[in-house]
Design a protein around this motif. Sequence first.
Motif, mmCIF file in Angstrom:
data_model
loop_
_atom_site.group_PDB
_atom_site.id
_atom_site.type_symbol
_atom_site.label_atom_id
_atom_site.label_comp_id
_atom_site.label_asym_id
_atom_site.label_seq_id
_atom_site.Cartn_x
_atom_site.Cartn_y
_atom_site.Cartn_z
ATOM 1 N N LEU A 15 7.299 43.610 16.659
ATOM 2 C CA LEU A 15 7.737 43.784 18.182
ATOM 3 C C LEU A 15 6.280 44.107 18.386
ATOM 4 O O LEU A 15 5.365 45.019 17.422
ATOM 5 N N PRO A 16 6.071 43.811 19.669
ATOM 6 C CA PRO A 16 6.281 43.426 21.026
ATOM 7 C C PRO A 16 6.509 41.677 20.577
ATOM 8 O O PRO A 16 5.575 41.390 19.443
ATOM 9 N N SER A 17 7.204 41.415 20.518
ATOM 10 C CA SER A 17 7.193 39.628 20.429
ATOM 11 C C SER A 17 6.510 39.000 20.878
ATOM 12 O O SER A 17 5.544 39.029 22.410
ATOM 13 N N PRO A 18 5.653 37.688 20.293
ATOM 14 C CA PRO A 18 4.818 36.936 21.308
ATOM 15 C C PRO A 18 5.453 36.310 22.346
ATOM 16 O O PRO A 18 6.468 35.842 22.846
ATOM 17 N N LEU A 19 4.500 36.136 23.127
ATOM 18 C CA LEU A 19 3.995 36.084 24.570
ATOM 19 C C LEU A 19 3.415 34.034 24.498
ATOM 20 O O LEU A 19 2.484 34.426 23.960
ATOM 21 N N GLN A 20 4.464 32.937 24.406
ATOM 22 C CA GLN A 20 3.592 31.315 24.515
ATOM 23 C C GLN A 20 3.672 31.188 25.440
ATOM 24 O O GLN A 20 4.583 30.279 25.902
ATOM 25 N N PRO A 21 2.262 30.855 25.851
ATOM 26 C CA PRO A 21 2.015 29.620 26.899
ATOM 27 C C PRO A 21 2.563 28.363 26.877
ATOM 28 O O PRO A 21 1.764 28.213 25.701
ATOM 29 N N VAL A 22 2.983 27.738 27.663
ATOM 30 C CA VAL A 22 3.389 25.923 27.286
ATOM 31 C C VAL A 22 2.861 25.535 28.547
ATOM 32 O O VAL A 22 3.571 25.765 29.471
ATOM 33 N N GLU A 23 2.007 24.090 28.577
ATOM 34 C CA GLU A 23 1.906 23.082 28.493
ATOM 35 C C GLU A 23 2.748 22.094 29.291
ATOM 36 O O GLU A 23 3.398 21.442 28.279
ATOM 37 N N ASP A 24 3.488 21.766 30.519
ATOM 38 C CA ASP A 24 4.649 21.217 30.720
ATOM 39 C C ASP A 24 4.434 20.668 32.244
ATOM 40 O O ASP A 24 4.807 22.036 33.204
ATOM 41 N N GLU A 25 4.725 19.123 31.855
ATOM 42 C CA GLU A 25 4.338 18.182 33.324
ATOM 43 C C GLU A 25 5.258 19.407 34.977
ATOM 44 O O GLU A 25 5.074 18.944 35.907
ATOM 45 N N ARG A 26 6.585 19.592 33.921
ATOM 46 C CA ARG A 26 8.092 19.400 34.891
ATOM 47 C C ARG A 26 7.044 21.510 35.593
ATOM 48 O O ARG A 26 8.027 21.002 36.302
ATOM 49 N N PHE A 27 6.885 22.069 34.781
ATOM 50 C CA PHE A 27 6.306 22.710 35.900
ATOM 51 C C PHE A 27 4.827 23.201 36.267
ATOM 52 O O PHE A 27 4.607 23.625 37.491
ATOM 53 N N ASP A 28 4.408 22.570 35.358
ATOM 54 C CA ASP A 28 3.007 22.626 35.897
ATOM 55 C C ASP A 28 2.577 21.830 37.495
ATOM 56 O O ASP A 28 1.265 22.679 38.389
ATOM 57 N N ARG A 29 3.427 20.648 37.555
ATOM 58 C CA ARG A 29 3.166 20.263 38.998
ATOM 59 C C ARG A 29 3.320 20.753 40.211
ATOM 60 O O ARG A 29 3.015 20.707 41.379
ATOM 61 N N HIS A 30 4.337 21.828 39.801
ATOM 62 C CA HIS A 30 4.462 22.894 41.120
ATOM 63 C C HIS A 30 3.397 23.844 40.637
ATOM 64 O O HIS A 30 4.160 25.109 41.674
ATOM 65 N N GLY A 31 2.840 24.312 40.438
ATOM 66 C CA GLY A 31 1.483 25.529 40.480
ATOM 67 C C GLY A 31 2.159 26.418 39.822
ATOM 68 O O GLY A 31 2.309 27.625 39.894
ATOM 69 N N ILE A 32 3.602 26.332 38.168
ATOM 70 C CA ILE A 32 4.301 27.053 37.907
ATOM 71 C C ILE A 32 3.724 27.096 36.339
ATOM 72 O O ILE A 32 3.591 26.118 36.267
ATOM 73 N N ARG A 33 3.740 28.272 35.602
ATOM 74 C CA ARG A 33 3.186 28.783 34.276
ATOM 75 C C ARG A 33 3.615 29.136 33.458
ATOM 76 O O ARG A 33 4.540 30.011 34.502
#
Length: 305
Positions: A15-33
């Motif tokens: 704790l705190p648990s890890p926060l892991q960014p992921v690159e995924d075109e289904r979100f990236d194309r809408h400007g969502i991280r």
Amino acid sequence: MPCDPLDLSRLQPVLPSPLQPVEDERFDRHGIRLLLKRDDLIHPDLPGNKWRKLALNLAAATGRTVLTFGGAYSNHLCATAAAGRLLGFPTVGVVRGDELAGRPLNPSLAQCAKDGMRLHFVDRATYRAKTDPTVLEGLLSAYGACCVIPEGGSNALAAQGCTALGRELHGLADVVAVACGTGGTLAGLAAGLAPGQRALGIPVLRGGFLEDAVRRLQREAFGGSTGVWSLDERFTFGGYARTTAELHAFADDFEDRHGLPVERLYVAKLLYGLTVLAREGAFAPGTRLVAVVTGQPWGASESSR
């Protein structure tokens, strides 16, 4: 004579648990991280929201026998049984479906039994009435003075424990989404978030009862409704413990893209729902969207037992 309180710190949760960014075109194309809150890594036997919901309940139990409720594939029963094994207190699991008694146990219930949990099967009508004082009195007369924790672990203490999840994300997210079974995690998460952040619940059961359940839990835990939260009930895929070929194909694809084992009954439905919402324009460009990974597929942490 009172029992000594349980020392939960000796389980060494991450704790705190890890926060892991992921690159995924289904979100990236809408400007969502998209970011994954890896609560599944908190503890191999009490992962995710199970740790957060159980910690205060187990501390309050002070080593007494813990009696709780769940279906045949309940992650909550598994976590409670594991906690009993690790911390040395007795557990009783009241299981929905008396037709299961006498049959070979499925892997979830087999692990509960291996961890020392006494399994008590009841018919479905009795299970629906599990909060009735007469039903509870019958259970307590059979097993003695127990600390009773409700189905899914969702009560005021569970909601209070889940506020830490929200606090860990202050300044790191705009929207935090979580799969919902009984509502305790969402109730606490929303309460723990900072102003300007909001929580989104993706129910995995049909029935439309969760809004009332979350409001009730927040009243019991915090004295009233708190935080900004909402539910989207379109992604149950038939209901609890039900999946479809489409959902499995989505989860397989997500695993291939990101190397993350995807639990099917909760996490897959959450991630699927978020991809649909992103496509629909539910999140503004620039949104930091956190998906809470509340568990791993069955057997993923088996080697740690």
